[in-house]
Write a protein that holds these residues in place. Structure first.
Motif, PDB file in Angstrom:
ATOM      1  N   ASP A 145       0.842  -1.191   0.000  1.00 62.26           N
ATOM      2  CA  ASP A 145       0.000   0.000   0.000  1.00 62.26           C
ATOM      3  C   ASP A 145       0.877   1.240   0.000  1.00 62.26           C
ATOM      4  N   LYS A 146       0.573   2.152  -0.890  1.00 62.89           N
ATOM      5  CA  LYS A 146       1.300   3.421  -0.935  1.00 62.89           C
ATOM      6  C   LYS A 146       1.147   4.133   0.409  1.00 62.89           C
ATOM      7  N   GLY A 147       2.254   4.623   0.944  1.00 66.53           N
ATOM      8  CA  GLY A 147       2.197   5.372   2.200  1.00 66.53           C
ATOM      9  C   GLY A 147       1.968   4.526   3.426  1.00 66.53           C
ATOM     10  N   HIS A 148       2.143   3.196   3.304  1.00 62.92           N
ATOM     11  CA  HIS A 148       1.872   2.296   4.424  1.00 62.92           C
ATOM     12  C   HIS A 148       2.672   2.687   5.663  1.00 62.92           C
ATOM     13  N   GLY A 149       2.003   2.721   6.805  1.00 66.62           N
ATOM     14  CA  GLY A 149       2.665   3.028   8.064  1.00 66.62           C
ATOM     15  C   GLY A 149       2.148   4.289   8.726  1.00 66.62           C
ATOM     16  N   VAL A 150       1.565   5.179   7.928  1.00 62.17           N
ATOM     17  CA  VAL A 150       0.946   6.403   8.444  1.00 62.17           C
ATOM     18  C   VAL A 150      -0.468   6.458   7.887  1.00 62.17           C
ATOM     19  N   SER A 151      -1.453   6.558   8.771  1.00 62.05           N
ATOM     20  CA  SER A 151      -2.851   6.373   8.363  1.00 62.05           C
ATOM     21  C   SER A 151      -3.296   7.332   7.270  1.00 62.05           C
ATOM     22  N   PHE A 152      -2.978   8.617   7.407  1.00 58.13           N
ATOM     23  CA  PHE A 152      -3.500   9.582   6.436  1.00 58.13           C
ATOM     24  C   PHE A 152      -2.724   9.584   5.116  1.00 58.13           C
ATOM     25  N   MET A 153      -1.592   8.870   5.081  1.00 57.00           N
ATOM     26  CA  MET A 153      -0.839   8.734   3.830  1.00 57.00           C
ATOM     27  C   MET A 153      -1.212   7.477   3.062  1.00 57.00           C
ATOM     28  N   THR A 154      -1.726   6.474   3.755  1.00 58.79           N
ATOM     29  CA  THR A 154      -1.955   5.165   3.149  1.00 58.79           C
ATOM     30  C   THR A 154      -3.032   5.228   2.070  1.00 58.79           C
ATOM     31  N   HIS A 164       2.298  10.423  -3.369  1.00 55.50           N
ATOM     32  CA  HIS A 164       3.272   9.855  -4.308  1.00 55.50           C
ATOM     33  C   HIS A 164       4.496  10.766  -4.383  1.00 55.50           C
ATOM     34  N   GLY A 165       4.251  12.060  -4.505  1.00 54.79           N
ATOM     35  CA  GLY A 165       5.354  12.964  -4.766  1.00 54.79           C
ATOM     36  C   GLY A 165       5.265  14.293  -4.055  1.00 54.79           C
ATOM     37  N   ARG A 166       4.879  14.288  -2.790  1.00 60.60           N
ATOM     38  CA  ARG A 166       4.916  15.543  -2.056  1.00 60.60           C
ATOM     39  C   ARG A 166       5.370  15.324  -0.631  1.00 60.60           C
ATOM     40  N   ALA A 167       6.138  16.300  -0.122  1.00 53.12           N
ATOM     41  CA  ALA A 167       6.578  16.261   1.268  1.00 53.12           C
ATOM     42  C   ALA A 167       5.427  16.648   2.188  1.00 53.12           C
ATOM     43  N   LEU A 168       5.536  16.261   3.437  1.00 49.47           N
ATOM     44  CA  LEU A 168       4.497  16.578   4.416  1.00 49.47           C
ATOM     45  C   LEU A 168       4.630  18.025   4.895  1.00 49.47           C
ATOM     46  N   THR A 169       3.510  18.576   5.355  1.00 44.20           N
ATOM     47  CA  THR A 169       3.515  19.892   6.000  1.00 44.20           C
ATOM     48  C   THR A 169       3.942  19.739   7.458  1.00 44.20           C
ATOM     49  N   LYS A 170       4.129  20.861   8.162  1.00 39.24           N
ATOM     50  CA  LYS A 170       4.513  20.805   9.572  1.00 39.24           C
ATOM     51  C   LYS A 170       3.481  20.037  10.395  1.00 39.24           C
ATOM     52  N   ASP A 171       2.201  20.360  10.198  1.00 41.27           N
ATOM     53  CA  ASP A 171       1.154  19.673  10.958  1.00 41.27           C
ATOM     54  C   ASP A 171       1.133  18.189  10.655  1.00 41.27           C
ATOM     55  N   GLU A 172       1.307  17.838   9.389  1.00 42.27           N
ATOM     56  CA  GLU A 172       1.323  16.429   9.002  1.00 42.27           C
ATOM     57  C   GLU A 172       2.528  15.703   9.588  1.00 42.27           C
ATOM     58  N   MET A 173       3.666  16.374   9.651  1.00 38.02           N
ATOM     59  CA  MET A 173       4.854  15.763  10.259  1.00 38.02           C
ATOM     60  C   MET A 173       4.599  15.418  11.721  1.00 38.02           C
ATOM     61  N   THR A 174       3.981  16.331  12.438  1.00 42.66           N
ATOM     62  CA  THR A 174       3.672  16.087  13.854  1.00 42.66           C
ATOM     63  C   THR A 174       2.760  14.879  14.005  1.00 42.66           C
ATOM     64  N   LYS A 175       1.730  14.815  13.174  1.00 41.13           N
ATOM     65  CA  LYS A 175       0.790  13.697  13.244  1.00 41.13           C
ATOM     66  C   LYS A 175       1.454  12.378  12.847  1.00 41.13           C
ATOM     67  N   ALA A 176       2.259  12.406  11.773  1.00 41.83           N
ATOM     68  CA  ALA A 176       2.905  11.181  11.298  1.00 41.83           C
ATOM     69  C   ALA A 176       3.872  10.624  12.338  1.00 41.83           C
ATOM     70  N   PHE A 177       4.690  11.474  12.934  1.00 40.29           N
ATOM     71  CA  PHE A 177       5.650  11.008  13.936  1.00 40.29           C
ATOM     72  C   PHE A 177       4.935  10.448  15.162  1.00 40.29           C
ATOM     73  N   ALA A 178       3.823  11.068  15.530  1.00 37.59           N
ATOM     74  CA  ALA A 178       3.052  10.556  16.671  1.00 37.59           C
ATOM     75  C   ALA A 178       2.560   9.146  16.386  1.00 37.59           C
ATOM     76  N   GLU A 179       2.112   8.891  15.149  1.00 35.32           N
ATOM     77  CA  GLU A 179       1.666   7.547  14.781  1.00 35.32           C
ATOM     78  C   GLU A 179       2.820   6.556  14.794  1.00 35.32           C
ATOM     79  N   LEU A 180       4.020   7.048  14.498  1.00 39.27           N
ATOM     80  CA  LEU A 180       5.208   6.193  14.478  1.00 39.27           C
ATOM     81  C   LEU A 180       5.865   6.086  15.849  1.00 39.27           C
ATOM     82  N   GLY A 181       5.243   6.697  16.867  1.00 40.08           N
ATOM     83  CA  GLY A 181       5.708   6.542  18.240  1.00 40.08           C
ATOM     84  C   GLY A 181       6.805   7.493  18.660  1.00 40.08           C
ATOM     85  N   GLU A 182       6.974   8.577  17.919  1.00 37.13           N
ATOM     86  CA  GLU A 182       8.008   9.547  18.249  1.00 37.13           C
ATOM     87  C   GLU A 182       7.432  10.955  18.266  1.00 37.13           C
ATOM     88  N   THR A 183       8.175  11.883  18.858  1.00 36.04           N
ATOM     89  CA  THR A 183       7.800  13.286  18.853  1.00 36.04           C
ATOM     90  C   THR A 183       8.663  14.005  17.833  1.00 36.04           C
TER      91      THR A 183
END
Length: 265
Positions: free
Chosen positions: A225-234, A240-259
């Protein structure tokens, strides 16, 4: 997290397809490949080719882990003076082929395998193709060569993540999903297997099976699955071809267990 950090710092890149490869790249590099950062040009080494070269951040994360170059280079992705290009480049330690112009990797991999055969050298050749990339005609010309030459040291890995830059692959040029891709490579004379692409045990078992095949190239179709591992990316085409925003980075890292802490772009 390294993929997210480097693409965020660059302000561009391809995180979605890097994420879909994460498990099978980890399994391959940490368990199977005969490579060494201290002797990267060993003529008996295994060769890895990322034909879908735009997903280089995923490969860089693994190569950095293994010590092919300092992880400080992650901060200079896609920047003037930095080592890491937006697409895989042979000037980078551990990279075997400059890729990004799609459809080229399997033909190059065939050449590497034939050269090893002629020179009596050891080593397997692994080529990662994207499912959208399979719409390139020269992939199938190369597949004919792999089979005709009985290149049983060539293992194709298809990252069947179902999405390409313009949307769902089935809507752009339908390949029939993982089963359809498997059937196509089988028709071209490959030993084939569909693999749950986020299941490490299944991935390792499939690599073991492929190594035992004699007289035919292999194709492992990783059902991912494209983006597997982060719910809103999956399964979301825009990643496919864009970097995350600041808010998205915060949310993604939280899902991955980090700050996440913004280190700046």
């Amino acid at each position: 997290m390294d993929v997210l950090t480097m693409t965020y710092g660059a302000g561009s890149g391809h995180p979605g397809g890097s994420f879909s490869m994460a498990e099978f790249l980890t399994a391959l590099y940490h368990n199977k490949l005969n490579i060494s950062p201290t002797n990267p040009k060993d003529p008996d080494r295994d060769i890895f080719i990322l034909s879908k070269g735009h997903c280089a951040p995923g490969l860089y994360a693994v190569l950095g882990d293994l010590g092919f170059f300092p992880k400080t280079e992650f901060k200079r992705l896609r920047k003037f003076g930095g080592l890491l290009q937006g697409h895989a480049d042979r000037k980078i330690p551990g990279i075997e082929m400059s890729t990004g112009s799609l459809g080229m990797g399997l033909g190059y991999g065939n050449g590497c395998a034939l050269a090893k055969r002629i020179d009596g050298r050891k080593g397997r050749v692994y080529v990662v193709l994207g499912d959208g990339e399979l719409q390139e005609g020269n992939i199938w010309e190369s597949a004919l060569t792999s089979s005709h030459r009985k290149l049983d040291t060539v293992c194709v890995i298809v990252d069947a993540n179902k999405i390409q830059i313009d949307g769902w692959t089935k809507d752009i040029k339908d390949l029939g999903g993982a089963a359809g891709i498997e059937a196509k490579f089988k028709a071209f004379g490959f030993w084939t297997k569909v693999v749950p692409g986020h299941d490490l045990k299944a991935i390792l078992d499939a690599f073991e099976e492929s190594e035992r095949v004699v007289g035919a190239p292999q194709c492992l179709v990783m059902d991912t699955d494209k983006g597997h591992g982060v719910s809103f990316m999956t399964g979301v085409a825009q990643f496919h071809g864009r970097a995350l925003t600041k808010d998205e980075m915060t949310k993604a890292f939280a899902e991955l267990g980090e700050t996440w802490t913004d280190g700046g772009a």
